[in-house]
Design an enzyme around this catalytic site. Structure first.
Site, short mmCIF file in Angstrom:
data_model
loop_
_atom_site.label_atom_id
_atom_site.label_comp_id
_atom_site.label_asym_id
_atom_site.label_seq_id
_atom_site.Cartn_x
_atom_site.Cartn_y
_atom_site.Cartn_z
NE ARG A 67 -9.48 -13.83 21.26
CZ ARG A 67 -10.42 -13.62 21.72
NH1 ARG A 67 -11.44 -15.52 21.73
NH2 ARG A 67 -10.27 -12.63 22.86
CE LYS A 125 3.31 -12.77 2.24
NZ LYS A 125 4.36 -11.56 1.85
CD GLU A 164 1.64 -10.21 -8.17
OE1 GLU A 164 2.95 -10.95 -8.61
OE2 GLU A 164 1.35 -9.54 -7.66
CE LYS A 213 1.47 -16.63 -2.96
NZ LYS A 213 0.74 -14.90 -2.86
CD GLU A 238 7.38 -12.35 3.14
OE1 GLU A 238 6.35 -12.35 3.00
OE2 GLU A 238 7.84 -11.54 3.28
NE ARG A 260 3.41 -15.81 1.76
CZ ARG A 260 2.95 -16.76 2.19
NH1 ARG A 260 2.77 -17.09 2.91
NH2 ARG A 260 2.17 -15.83 1.13
CG ASN A 304 7.41 -9.98 -1.29
OD1 ASN A 304 6.41 -9.70 -1.21
ND2 ASN A 304 8.10 -9.88 0.50
CG HIS A 317 6.17 -7.55 -4.96
ND1 HIS A 317 5.95 -8.13 -6.11
CD2 HIS A 317 4.24 -7.13 -4.98
CE1 HIS A 317 4.83 -8.80 -6.58
NE2 HIS A 317 3.56 -8.11 -6.22
CG HIS A 332 3.79 -3.46 -2.10
ND1 HIS A 332 4.56 -4.04 -1.59
CD2 HIS A 332 2.82 -3.55 -3.36
CE1 HIS A 332 4.12 -5.42 -1.43
NE2 HIS A 332 2.82 -4.88 -2.09
CG HIS A 368 -0.64 -5.66 -7.33
ND1 HIS A 368 0.02 -4.91 -6.23
CD2 HIS A 368 -0.43 -6.85 -7.38
CE1 HIS A 368 1.09 -5.62 -5.90
NE2 HIS A 368 0.43 -6.76 -6.49
N1 NAD Z 1 -2.08 -11.75 -0.56
C1 NAD Z 1 -1.38 -11.68 -1.80
O1 NAD Z 1 -0.93 -12.75 -1.56
C2 NAD Z 1 -1.60 -10.86 -2.74
C3 NAD Z 1 -0.44 -11.01 -3.91
C4 NAD Z 1 -1.26 -10.47 -4.74
C5 NAD Z 1 -2.14 -9.05 -4.51
N2 NAD Z 1 -2.19 -9.34 -3.88
C6 NAD Z 1 -3.15 -7.95 -3.40
O2 NAD Z 1 -3.97 -8.10 -4.32
C7 NAD Z 1 -4.60 -6.74 -4.68
C8 NAD Z 1 -5.38 -6.63 -6.16
O3 NAD Z 1 -6.04 -7.44 -6.86
P1 NAD Z 1 -7.27 -7.12 -8.23
O4 NAD Z 1 -5.59 -7.68 -9.38
O5 NAD Z 1 -7.40 -8.96 -8.55
O6 NAD Z 1 -7.47 -6.54 -8.37
P2 NAD Z 1 -9.01 -6.04 -8.40
O7 NAD Z 1 -9.67 -7.23 -6.75
O8 NAD Z 1 -9.40 -4.53 -7.38
O9 NAD Z 1 -10.24 -6.98 -9.10
C9 NAD Z 1 -9.97 -5.80 -10.14
C10 NAD Z 1 -11.14 -5.31 -11.28
O10 NAD Z 1 -11.73 -6.56 -11.63
C11 NAD Z 1 -13.42 -7.05 -11.11
N3 NAD Z 1 -13.56 -8.44 -11.40
C12 NAD Z 1 -12.86 -9.20 -10.63
N4 NAD Z 1 -13.02 -10.73 -11.09
C13 NAD Z 1 -14.33 -10.27 -12.20
C14 NAD Z 1 -14.52 -11.27 -13.09
N5 NAD Z 1 -14.81 -12.65 -13.69
N6 NAD Z 1 -15.19 -10.21 -14.30
C15 NAD Z 1 -15.49 -9.05 -14.32
N7 NAD Z 1 -14.46 -8.44 -13.58
C16 NAD Z 1 -13.79 -8.56 -12.17
C17 NAD Z 1 -13.81 -6.19 -9.89
O11 NAD Z 1 -14.89 -6.15 -9.52
C18 NAD Z 1 -12.28 -5.51 -9.45
O12 NAD Z 1 -13.27 -3.48 -10.46
C19 NAD Z 1 -4.08 -5.71 -4.82
O13 NAD Z 1 -4.32 -5.60 -3.00
C20 NAD Z 1 -2.43 -6.59 -4.00
O14 NAD Z 1 -2.08 -6.05 -3.17
C21 NAD Z 1 -2.37 -9.40 -3.13
#
Ligand code: NAD
Length: 335
Positions: free
Chosen positions: A111, A133, A175, A203, A213, A218, A222, A225, A229, A241
């Protein structure tokens, strides 16, 4: 090192440290008394952290498909076998996929156990790791299962971005482009650490005003987005993304124009910012507008018909009840 506080209600809150070498500050930001650290990362993330307490690394698979309930189960089971307790801490080291999935696993394991995020992608540093989030995808759609679970701290080490593949870096710029429309100026002119910190500050302000939200503030984060999505789901994540967000930003401006909320100049400004970051601005060929509309209607914000974050005379705001035929017509626009 730049410290950006994220103030939350009831005296809660945490710091985001931004700068070269930030990951080496892990020990000092661990929750007081943390015995052990479960470090969650991926094989492709070559970033070493030293928690200064007993630690073990738990690997999760790569890719958006890995952001799923099965990964959460695997992590929780591995933590249980190791004997992780609420007195310990999870340290998520990776991009948004790792911080979202590990953060959600930390939210539900026993939990709730504390989590520190060490985002290693630009997208993670400016966005995904900030704000609490967490969640995973279902085959039916993105981020449909999740929890608000604030980290104890976030370490944005800009040094680790040097190894990011160019496409991943550009995705983070998608972003960043979003923040340009939420009031952060001159981002392209700032050194990287200051640009990351400026986005984090923006942010943080939105989160401080509306942690869960509920008031709509907040939800402005988006921006771009809703379509993003849908594109990701329809294309089975062939777009990164941030690429999808870039397309979503320009689409949102065009939709706002069709609704009479903004003029051609606003659309041109969106196109200019997105193009300046080398990002795509139009929906890739092969997408069925009607399918995208169906997917957008499933968006979590869509409580009252199709809901978008749109620019307008009062600035960027949440707009509910956008007619589906107007959305579909905008998707069919060529420019
Ligand atoms: N929680 C939130 O508020 C929020 C906001 C925006 C996006 N997201 C989510 O984030 C996700 C996308 O994240 P992302 O774009 O970071 O993609 P990701 O986490 O898939 O990373 C992209 C790639 O980069 C590689 N990588 C990571 N760090 C590295 C480094 N330092 N050197 C070399 N390679 C590296 C990873 O292994 C992966 O293959 C989506 O699922 C999206 O929905 C969440």
């Amino acid at each position: 090192m730049i410290t950006v506080p994220v103030p939350l209600g009831g005296g809660r809150g945490y710091d985001v440290l931004v700068g070269p070498g930030a990951r080496h500050r892990l020990l000092e930001v661990l929750p007081v008394g943390a015995h052990r650290a479960a470090v969650v990362t991926q094989p492709g993330v070559d970033v070493v952290v030293d928690a200064g307490v007993e630690q073990r690394t738990f690997l999760m698979p790569e890719g958006e498909e890995a952001k799923c309930l099965e990964t959460v189960e695997e992590l929780c089971r591995a933590w249980a076998r190791w004997g992780l307790t609420r007195a310990d801490v999870v340290v998520a080291v990776g991009g948004g996929v790792v911080t979202d999935a590990a953060g959600f696993a930390a939210a539900v394991y026993h939990r709730g156990v504390a989590v520190v995020h060490v985002p290693t992608t630009l997208l993670g540093q400016v966005d995904a790791a900030i704000g609490g989030k967490t969640g995973v995808n279902l085959p039916e759609g993105k981020n449909l299962v999740g929890a608000f679970w604030q980290p104890s701290a976030v370490l944005c080490d800009v040094d680790v971005l040097a190894t990011l593949p160019p496409r991943e870096y550009r995705s983070g710029l998608g972003e960043m482009a979003k923040y340009a429309f939420l009031g952060v100026h001159d981002l392209p002119d700032l050194p990287l650490d200051e640009a990351v910190a400026a986005c984090v500050r923006c942010k943080a302000e939105h989160i401080a005003a509306d942690e869960r939200e509920t008031t709509g503030r907040r939800a402005l984060l988006n921006y771009g987005h809703t379509l993003a999505h849908a594109l990701e789901t329809a294309g089975h994540y062939d777009l990164r993304h941030g690429e999808a967000v870039a397309i979503g930003l320009v689409f949102a401006a065009r939709l706002a124009r069709r609704l009479g909320r903004v003029d051609d100049g606003t659309v041109a400004e969106h196109e200019r910012v997105v193009a300046g970051y080398g990002l795509p601005a139009t929906v890739p060929a092969g997408h069925d507008p009607a399918e995208l509309v169906t997917l957008m209607a499933r968006d979590k914000k869509a409580v009252d018909g199709l809901t978008f974050v749109l620019d307008g005379p009062r600035g960027v705001e949440v707009v509910a009840g956008v007619p589906p035929d107007v959305v579909e017509a905008t998707l069919r626009e060529r420019s």
